[in-house]
Design an enzyme around this catalytic site. Sequence first.
Site, mmCIF file in Angstrom:
data_model
loop_
_atom_site.group_PDB
_atom_site.id
_atom_site.type_symbol
_atom_site.label_atom_id
_atom_site.label_comp_id
_atom_site.label_asym_id
_atom_site.label_seq_id
_atom_site.Cartn_x
_atom_site.Cartn_y
_atom_site.Cartn_z
ATOM 1 C CG HIS A 162 -1.734 1.172 1.490
ATOM 2 N ND1 HIS A 162 -3.089 1.207 1.321
ATOM 3 C CD2 HIS A 162 -1.385 2.409 1.926
ATOM 4 C CE1 HIS A 162 -3.547 2.413 1.620
ATOM 5 N NE2 HIS A 162 -2.525 3.172 2.002
ATOM 6 C CD GLU A 163 1.856 3.629 3.687
ATOM 7 O OE1 GLU A 163 2.097 4.714 3.112
ATOM 8 O OE2 GLU A 163 0.825 3.442 4.354
ATOM 9 C CG HIS A 166 0.292 6.073 -0.625
ATOM 10 N ND1 HIS A 166 -0.860 6.578 -1.167
ATOM 11 C CD2 HIS A 166 -0.051 5.584 0.602
ATOM 12 C CE1 HIS A 166 -1.861 6.392 -0.313
ATOM 13 N NE2 HIS A 166 -1.393 5.787 0.767
ATOM 14 C CG HIS A 172 -5.718 6.649 0.794
ATOM 15 N ND1 HIS A 172 -5.374 7.665 1.635
ATOM 16 C CD2 HIS A 172 -4.909 5.604 1.114
ATOM 17 C CE1 HIS A 172 -4.399 7.267 2.424
ATOM 18 N NE2 HIS A 172 -4.094 6.014 2.132
HETATM 19 ZN ZN ZN Z 1 -2.344 5.120 2.399
#
Ligand code: ZN
Length: 263
Positions: A162-163, A166, A172
Amino acid sequence: MAPLRKAVTILSIAAFFSEHIKAVPIDGPYEPIPPTTLDLSYQFPEFSDIDAPTCTTVDSAMNLENGLIDKRYRWKEFNVQPDPAYNQREYKLINDALFNLKKALPCIKFGIFPPNKKVKGDYVYVIKGKKNGCNSYVGRVGGKQTMNLQSPGCMTVGTIMHEMIHALGFYHEQSRPDRDNYVNILWKNIQPGMESNFNKYSTNKVTTFDVPYNYKSIMHYEGYAFSKNRQPTIVAKNGDKVGSVGKLQDTDILKLKRMYNCP
Ligand SMILES: [Zn+2]
């Protein structure tokens, strides 16, 4: 010291340093290696959802007219260097997350620089810490950019991916320009000061790449993120459960591929 001797001393010191610097080559980046376990979504029992801090992001494109549609935030090679404070198991989780992303995005080179070694180029420096949360800049900043993955709390393959997504350039899922067609944000339940985590970004800045909204996207907050009162902060308009299940969804892979023009 006589002038000649002094000059010789200075020269030999300079020679020592230049040789010494040459003797420390840049080490890596190395390609992530295949994980030894087949289930890449594994969690460790000592971490529960309650301990896991909710991800926040650092908006690297905040002051620019155009955001991440802008190709200058993209990577040609996505390299990371983990903090030397991570133990071997944690290092392996970072490797496994990168390996998964490499499979999803085969046209980008992914690499890891060993901790404590000299590095070059643009890269993400991953900081361990105990209370620094899970967070990242959105997109490539240029040179060294930091990412926080506290331990315990952020060290699952899903959260690490997830990171990293980014850093690859995505906000998101619930920040998409079209999110109001799919979810309601319950502002009255959000902790004061945390509202900006529920920002929606305009089509000037981000694009959905024509990929459908997905409540289970690895980039979607869970329904109680930043709740001040144990009431939900995000609910799906169709009644579905919202929130990442820690696995890359087909839609996540498609968005990554479209962003990076990857067949
Ligand atoms: Zn996030």
